[in-house]
Motif scaffolding. Structure first.
Motif, short mmCIF file in Angstrom:
data_model
loop_
_atom_site.label_atom_id
_atom_site.label_comp_id
_atom_site.label_asym_id
_atom_site.label_seq_id
_atom_site.Cartn_x
_atom_site.Cartn_y
_atom_site.Cartn_z
N LEU A 8 6.06 12.99 -18.01
CA LEU A 8 4.97 12.16 -18.49
C LEU A 8 5.38 10.69 -18.62
N PRO A 9 6.55 10.36 -19.22
CA PRO A 9 6.94 8.95 -19.29
C PRO A 9 7.13 8.32 -17.92
N SER A 10 7.80 9.04 -17.00
CA SER A 10 8.03 8.46 -15.67
C SER A 10 6.72 8.27 -14.91
N MET A 11 5.78 9.21 -15.08
CA MET A 11 4.49 9.07 -14.41
C MET A 11 3.72 7.87 -14.93
N LEU B 101 0.83 -1.21 0.00
CA LEU B 101 0.00 0.00 0.00
C LEU B 101 0.86 1.26 0.00
N LEU B 102 1.99 1.23 0.74
CA LEU B 102 2.90 2.37 0.75
C LEU B 102 3.47 2.62 -0.65
N LEU B 103 3.94 1.56 -1.29
CA LEU B 103 4.51 1.72 -2.63
C LEU B 103 3.45 2.18 -3.63
N THR B 104 2.23 1.67 -3.48
CA THR B 104 1.15 2.11 -4.36
C THR B 104 0.90 3.61 -4.18
N THR B 105 0.87 4.07 -2.93
CA THR B 105 0.61 5.48 -2.64
C THR B 105 1.67 6.38 -3.24
N VAL B 106 2.94 6.05 -3.01
CA VAL B 106 4.04 6.91 -3.48
C VAL B 106 4.15 6.88 -5.01
N LEU B 107 3.98 5.70 -5.60
CA LEU B 107 4.08 5.59 -7.05
C LEU B 107 2.94 6.33 -7.76
N ALA B 108 1.76 6.28 -7.16
CA ALA B 108 0.60 6.94 -7.79
C ALA B 108 0.52 8.42 -7.45
N ALA B 109 1.34 8.89 -6.49
CA ALA B 109 1.22 10.27 -6.01
C ALA B 109 1.39 11.32 -7.11
N PRO B 110 2.38 11.22 -8.03
CA PRO B 110 2.50 12.27 -9.06
C PRO B 110 1.23 12.43 -9.89
N PHE B 111 0.62 11.33 -10.23
CA PHE B 111 -0.63 11.40 -11.00
C PHE B 111 -1.78 11.88 -10.11
N LEU B 112 -1.84 11.35 -8.88
CA LEU B 112 -2.95 11.69 -7.98
C LEU B 112 -2.95 13.17 -7.61
N LEU B 113 -1.77 13.74 -7.35
CA LEU B 113 -1.70 15.14 -6.97
C LEU B 113 -2.19 16.05 -8.09
N ILE C 15 5.05 5.10 -16.21
CA ILE C 15 5.72 3.89 -15.69
C ILE C 15 5.36 3.68 -14.22
N GLU C 16 5.44 4.75 -13.43
CA GLU C 16 5.13 4.64 -12.00
C GLU C 16 3.68 4.23 -11.78
N LEU C 17 2.79 4.75 -12.61
CA LEU C 17 1.38 4.39 -12.44
C LEU C 17 1.16 2.92 -12.77
N ALA C 18 1.86 2.41 -13.78
CA ALA C 18 1.74 0.99 -14.12
C ALA C 18 2.28 0.11 -12.99
N VAL C 19 3.42 0.51 -12.40
CA VAL C 19 3.98 -0.25 -11.27
C VAL C 19 3.05 -0.15 -10.06
N ALA C 20 2.41 1.02 -9.88
CA ALA C 20 1.47 1.19 -8.78
C ALA C 20 0.31 0.21 -8.90
N VAL C 21 -0.15 -0.01 -10.13
CA VAL C 21 -1.21 -1.00 -10.34
C VAL C 21 -0.73 -2.39 -9.93
N GLY C 22 0.53 -2.71 -10.27
CA GLY C 22 1.09 -3.99 -9.85
C GLY C 22 1.16 -4.12 -8.34
N CYS C 23 1.54 -3.03 -7.67
CA CYS C 23 1.58 -3.06 -6.20
C CYS C 23 0.17 -3.19 -5.63
N GLY C 24 -0.81 -2.64 -6.33
CA GLY C 24 -2.19 -2.82 -5.90
C GLY C 24 -2.61 -4.28 -5.98
N VAL C 25 -2.16 -4.97 -7.03
CA VAL C 25 -2.43 -6.40 -7.15
C VAL C 25 -1.74 -7.16 -6.01
#
Length: 565
Positions: free
Chosen positions: A511-514, A373-385, A516-526
């Protein structure tokens, strides 16, 4: 409720072999009765799973093992209850936060940074008022419900809470101009007065919701929470679009939603006054009133930093900090809601050995769940903010704040584990001083760090203060009930996750890093879902031994997904 007997030195103790087994399998092993059967510990002392002769040896059950098996069955049932039916209520509790998050993009764009900062200060005042007006009866109701004659007594407590909440709210609403400067207003504010009434109804609504939770009335519970928070957000946004873009319009919508939900809750609970109502109320208040200073101090600990930020950095900065805090505090909100859903189940456990095992297992499972959940939060933060706030909030500068606030979820989880020990043992008096000490530390740290480090300094103060709260409650809890320590493998994984999340917080956003991070965040959600599934469907995953041919795979499975806790 009984606890483990102290040793001759006056300290709680366990047999050394039991401690060794506890460290290996990461679960609590209760003390043996004098002259009891110790055969079930031999396997653990020898370094193998208890009760098994070698990797594929036949299982030989002794009387002690069969009794332990019954205890394991009760323990597994209790864990499924907490993470099963209890999780349904947690999901409903999460609706209020989800509604606020979904509504935030519209609210920030309609109000702007300064007005949104004003709303943040109003909600801070409302949280404090909610803690005072309810007199802690939302916890008193759950404790009273577990007692003989509890269901009828709780209806009386709802009546008492109604009178107290309305009376306290009326006084605060009439005098709002006198105390408004304390929370950052220059004088009377219609938005602040609406916030006062919202808080008073919210205090009563919490007590009503607690009773519905204790009675397991899921349908009514969903209706109340839905109207109070989803309905309130919808009405607030409609008012912003049609009446005017001011904090008062938004708070008026929240107040109407809160009132509608409360009406449904009162119809479902049917408060009444019965013979002996005064005695019931006194008994409940004796338990719940010590929680009030604790709750107020906790509100200051969680939200008081906005006032310091407002005075040092301005109202717009308070709005920016509110956005970052909301994004990072998703885990903290989840843990708090889960704790509210669990409290009736914890109160219902009367055996100290079973209680200690359930508390240890639930704590360990939560730590494992927090890592993805921590990794999901931090990885998704750039998009979420960027979703939550417009460019005027400068969301790209808020990532470190999000990460620091998210880190605070780990000491917060430790605090909740300790709090469950105190509440289960009906020991609320230590709350009179524990939370105030942590709250004062938080304010002092904010005063020192915010002028130097800005918003990051406030987030650091939050992290340190939650750690202090966990340490203080841990000192008290260990005197009441001996709970197995957190296994070392969990601390290692948590440390690695925090280190990785820190690095990610300082990665320049593009944009590219966001993507990638969002895709990894989905993996952490799984990954999070897999951990939760493992919790809900426990299997035998005792710490694997090196003579097991599947040692490497099983060790990773145990470390990242957990066994019985």
């Amino acid at each position: 409720m009984s606890v483990y007997p102290p040793s001759a030195s006056g300290q709680f103790s366990l047999d050394d072999s039991a401690v060794a087994a506890t460290i290996r399998v990461g679960r609590h092993v209760g003390p043996l009765e004098e002259g009891g059967d110790e055969s079930f510990l031999e396997g653990g002392a020898a370094g193998a799973s208890p009760g098994y002769a070698g990797r594929r040896g036949r299982h030989v059950a002794s009387r002690g093992e069969m009794e332990d098996g019954d205890a394991d069955a009760d323990h597994s049932s209790a864990m499924k209850d907490l993470f099963g039916r209890g999780m349904l209520y947690t999901i409903v509790f999460a609706v209020q936060s989800a509604a606020a998050i979904v509504a935030t993009p519209a609210i920030t764009r309609l109000l702007g940074p300064a007005n949104y900062g004003q709303v943040a200060l109003i909600l801070l005042a409302a949280q404090i008022i909610t803690g005072v007006a309810g007199l802690g009866l939302q916890i008193g109701v759950q404790k009273e419900y577990a007692e003989p004659g509890g269901p009828a007594a709780c209806r009386t407590l709802v009546s008492a809470c109604t009178l107290c909440s309305i009376g306290i709210t009326l006084v605060l609403a009439v005098t709002v101009a006198l105390w408004a400067p304390v929370v950052g207003f220059h004088g009377y504010s219609s938005a602040l007065e609406l916030g006062v009434w919202w808080a008073g109804l919210s205090a009563l609504g919490l007590t009503v919701a607690s009773l519905l939770r204790a009675r397991d009335q899921l349908g009514a519970f969903i209706a109340v929470i839905g109207l109070q928070f989803v309905g309130g957000q919808v009405i607030g946004i409609v008012f912003l679009l049609t009446r005017g873009r001011t904090p008062a319009d938004y708070m008026a919508g929240l107040l109407i939603g809160q009132a509608l939900g409360l009406c449904v809750g009162l119809i479902a609970t049917r408060p009444t006054v019965t013979r002996g109502a005064l005695a019931v109320t006194r008994r409940a208040l004796a338990f719940s009133l010590p929680v009030v200073p604790h709750g107020l101090a906790f509100v200051v600990l969680a939200f008081g930093d906005r006032v310091i930020v407002r005075y040092d950095l301005g109202q717009a900065a308070a709005g920016r900090y509110q956005i970052a805090y909301n994004a990072g505090a998703v885990m903290i909100l989840f843990l708090g809601m889960l704790n509210l859903a669990w409290e009736p189940r914890i109160f219902a456990i009367n055996d100290s050995d079973r209680l200690a095992r359930v508390l240890a297992s639930s704590r360990n499972h939560l730590y494992r769940l927090q890592v993805p959940l921590l990794l999901t939060t931090v990885l998704a933060a750039p998009f979420l903010l960027r979703l939550l706030a417009p460019p005027s909030f400068h969301p790209e500068r808020l990532l470190p704040v999000v990460a620091l606030v998210a880190f605070a979820a780990f000491p917060f989880a430790a605090y909740l584990a300790n709090l469950r020990v105190l509440l289960a043992n009906r020991s609320t008096t230590p709350m009179l001083w524990v939370s105030p000490v942590a709250a004062v530390a938080n304010i002092a740290l904010n005063v020192l760090l915010v002028p130097v480090l800005g918003l990051e300094g406030s987030a650091i103060a939050t992290l340190i203060s939650y750690a202090a709260l966990a340490a203080l409650t841990g000192m008290v809890a260990r005197r009441l009930l001996l709970v197995a320590p957190v296994p070392v493998d969990i601390w290692v994984i948590v440390g690695c996750a925090i280190g990785l999340a820190t690095a990610l917080a300082y990665v320049p956003a593009s944009l590219p890093s966001m993507c990638i991070e969002l895709a990894v965040a989905v993996g952490c959600g799984v990954w999070s879902a897999a951990v939760l599934r493992r919790i809900l469907n426990p299997v035998d995953l005792a710490v694997p031994q090196e003579n097991d041919g599947r040692y490497g795979r099983r060790l990773l499975t145990y470390a990242f997904f957990g066994g019985e806790g």
